[in-house]
Scaffold this motif. Sequence first.
Motif, PDB file in Angstrom:
ATOM      1  N   GLY A   1     -67.383 103.450  43.648  1.00  0.00           N
ATOM      2  CA  GLY A   1     -67.394 102.779  44.935  1.00  0.00           C
ATOM      3  C   GLY A   1     -66.714 103.572  46.033  1.00  0.00           C
ATOM      4  N   VAL A   2     -66.755 103.012  47.224  1.00  0.00           N
ATOM      5  CA  VAL A   2     -66.279 103.720  48.412  1.00  0.00           C
ATOM      6  C   VAL A   2     -64.783 103.990  48.364  1.00  0.00           C
ATOM      7  N   SER A   3     -64.009 103.110  47.726  1.00  0.00           N
ATOM      8  CA  SER A   3     -62.556 103.281  47.695  1.00  0.00           C
ATOM      9  C   SER A   3     -62.140 104.586  47.023  1.00  0.00           C
ATOM     10  N   ALA A   4     -63.007 105.148  46.200  1.00  0.00           N
ATOM     11  CA  ALA A   4     -62.681 106.399  45.498  1.00  0.00           C
ATOM     12  C   ALA A   4     -62.903 107.629  46.367  1.00  0.00           C
ATOM     13  N   LEU A   5     -63.489 107.441  47.545  1.00  0.00           N
ATOM     14  CA  LEU A   5     -63.884 108.591  48.354  1.00  0.00           C
ATOM     15  C   LEU A   5     -62.745 109.087  49.239  1.00  0.00           C
ATOM     16  N   THR A   6     -61.759 109.671  48.611  1.00  0.00           N
ATOM     17  CA  THR A   6     -60.724 110.389  49.338  1.00  0.00           C
ATOM     18  C   THR A   6     -61.020 111.883  49.212  1.00  0.00           C
ATOM     19  N   PHE A   7     -60.499 112.656  50.156  1.00  0.00           N
ATOM     20  CA  PHE A   7     -60.721 114.103  50.078  1.00  0.00           C
ATOM     21  C   PHE A   7     -60.062 114.682  48.831  1.00  0.00           C
ATOM     22  N   ASP A   8     -58.964 114.084  48.398  1.00  0.00           N
ATOM     23  CA  ASP A   8     -58.329 114.523  47.153  1.00  0.00           C
ATOM     24  C   ASP A   8     -59.285 114.362  45.976  1.00  0.00           C
ATOM     25  N   ASN A   9     -59.853 113.163  45.848  1.00  0.00           N
ATOM     26  CA  ASN A   9     -60.758 112.889  44.726  1.00  0.00           C
ATOM     27  C   ASN A   9     -62.023 113.729  44.788  1.00  0.00           C
ATOM     28  N   ILE A  10     -62.564 113.876  45.983  1.00  0.00           N
ATOM     29  CA  ILE A  10     -63.802 114.649  46.140  1.00  0.00           C
ATOM     30  C   ILE A  10     -63.561 116.114  45.778  1.00  0.00           C
ATOM     31  N   GLY A  11     -62.467 116.672  46.300  1.00  0.00           N
ATOM     32  CA  GLY A  11     -62.141 118.060  45.976  1.00  0.00           C
ATOM     33  C   GLY A  11     -61.914 118.252  44.493  1.00  0.00           C
ATOM     34  N   LEU A  12     -61.173 117.324  43.871  1.00  0.00           N
ATOM     35  CA  LEU A  12     -60.905 117.423  42.441  1.00  0.00           C
ATOM     36  C   LEU A  12     -62.183 117.348  41.628  1.00  0.00           C
ATOM     37  N   ARG A  13     -63.073 116.395  41.961  1.00  0.00           N
ATOM     38  CA  ARG A  13     -64.324 116.266  41.220  1.00  0.00           C
ATOM     39  C   ARG A  13     -65.195 117.514  41.360  1.00  0.00           C
TER      40      ARG A  13
ATOM     41  N   TYR B   1     -76.050 106.134  48.231  1.00  0.00           N
ATOM     42  CA  TYR B   1     -76.408 105.966  49.642  1.00  0.00           C
ATOM     43  C   TYR B   1     -76.274 104.508  50.059  1.00  0.00           C
ATOM     44  N   PHE B   2     -76.809 103.610  49.245  1.00  0.00           N
ATOM     45  CA  PHE B   2     -76.794 102.199  49.623  1.00  0.00           C
ATOM     46  C   PHE B   2     -75.418 101.560  49.441  1.00  0.00           C
ATOM     47  N   ILE B   3     -74.621 102.094  48.549  1.00  0.00           N
ATOM     48  CA  ILE B   3     -73.223 101.663  48.471  1.00  0.00           C
ATOM     49  C   ILE B   3     -72.499 102.046  49.763  1.00  0.00           C
ATOM     50  N   LEU B   4     -72.716 103.271  50.220  1.00  0.00           N
ATOM     51  CA  LEU B   4     -72.085 103.727  51.467  1.00  0.00           C
ATOM     52  C   LEU B   4     -72.582 102.908  52.654  1.00  0.00           C
ATOM     53  N   MET B   5     -73.878 102.625  52.684  1.00  0.00           N
ATOM     54  CA  MET B   5     -74.438 101.831  53.784  1.00  0.00           C
ATOM     55  C   MET B   5     -73.858 100.415  53.788  1.00  0.00           C
ATOM     56  N   SER B   6     -73.771  99.812  52.609  1.00  0.00           N
ATOM     57  CA  SER B   6     -73.236  98.455  52.505  1.00  0.00           C
ATOM     58  C   SER B   6     -71.793  98.388  52.986  1.00  0.00           C
ATOM     59  N   GLU B   7     -71.019  99.409  52.655  1.00  0.00           N
ATOM     60  CA  GLU B   7     -69.625  99.456  53.091  1.00  0.00           C
ATOM     61  C   GLU B   7     -69.542  99.594  54.607  1.00  0.00           C
ATOM     62  N   ALA B   8     -70.394 100.419  55.183  1.00  0.00           N
ATOM     63  CA  ALA B   8     -70.382 100.605  56.639  1.00  0.00           C
ATOM     64  C   ALA B   8     -70.714  99.297  57.348  1.00  0.00           C
ATOM     65  N   ILE B   9     -71.653  98.530  56.787  1.00  0.00           N
ATOM     66  CA  ILE B   9     -72.021  97.240  57.380  1.00  0.00           C
ATOM     67  C   ILE B   9     -70.878  96.237  57.215  1.00  0.00           C
ATOM     68  N   ALA B  10     -70.346  96.147  55.995  1.00  0.00           N
ATOM     69  CA  ALA B  10     -69.296  95.161  55.711  1.00  0.00           C
ATOM     70  C   ALA B  10     -68.048  95.401  56.561  1.00  0.00           C
ATOM     71  N   ALA B  11     -67.718  96.666  56.756  1.00  0.00           N
ATOM     72  CA  ALA B  11     -66.512  97.015  57.517  1.00  0.00           C
ATOM     73  C   ALA B  11     -66.755  97.038  59.025  1.00  0.00           C
ATOM     74  N   MET B  12     -68.040  96.834  59.451  1.00  0.00           N
ATOM     75  CA  MET B  12     -68.400  96.909  60.864  1.00  0.00           C
ATOM     76  C   MET B  12     -67.916  98.225  61.469  1.00  0.00           C
ATOM     77  N   SER B  13     -68.036  99.298  60.706  1.00  0.00           N
ATOM     78  CA  SER B  13     -67.499 100.585  61.149  1.00  0.00           C
ATOM     79  C   SER B  13     -68.493 101.322  62.042  1.00  0.00           C
ATOM     80  N   ASP B  14     -67.967 102.318  62.748  1.00  0.00           N
ATOM     81  CA  ASP B  14     -68.820 103.141  63.613  1.00  0.00           C
ATOM     82  C   ASP B  14     -69.840 103.929  62.809  1.00  0.00           C
ATOM     83  N   MET B  15     -69.601 104.059  61.512  1.00  0.00           N
ATOM     84  CA  MET B  15     -70.523 104.826  60.673  1.00  0.00           C
ATOM     85  C   MET B  15     -71.875 104.145  60.509  1.00  0.00           C
TER      86      MET B  15
END
Length: 214
Positions: free
Chosen positions: A26-38, A106-120
């Motif tokens: 899920g989206v909560s795992a998307l930190t630059f630390d985690n992405i770089g490590l993976r 993709y759709f997980i990211l889209m759902s998060e952007a909608i739920a959070a009402m973010s600029d993304m």
Amino acid sequence: MKQHERRQQSSDKLINACLELASEQGVSALTFDNIGLRAGYSRNLAFQKFGSKGGLLEAVINHLHEVMSERRRRQDLDSLPGLDALLLYCDVHIAALDKTSEMKAYFILMSEAIAAMSDMREQFVGSHLRSATELMRIIRLGREDGSIRKDVNVEMAARLIGTQLIGISSQYLIEPSFNLKKARKELHQVIRAAYAAGQQGDASRKSTAAVSGR
């Protein structure tokens, strides 16, 4: 490996790491630390590459559009009559849902952007406009080659087909047991009934009307 090839390779690995993490955790795992490590790199490299989560999302969206375009190209979409190309476009999308984690992410990211009402959300608006533009191109070709009705509203048809694919994707995300094969078959019937020209379209519309009248 040349320098530009190394840069591209590191970007691809970071993007793929982002997609894997989003799909698995899920989206909560998307930190630059985690992405770089993976990806096997440092957090600093991930941040330097994309600058922000918005920059990362833009790179992910561009990557997925390129991947899907290449898959359609390998299926020789442009060699087909417009109606068949339209059906193949849908098939490639549904196959990606079924066989890879990319579209799920993709759709997980889209759902998060909608739920959070973010600029993304605006990035997904742009992404769906890109998809609609490709669908419009295919529909126009179909009108020209006679496989799609001449009176079809090109923009609205493209938007509605895109909406159906978003709906199938969202349903599959919510309900992993959702039968994609049956959804694909039904979507084909709906598209043929709505847009096919000539006898094929007439037969499809009569069949759909008969089913609806039961």
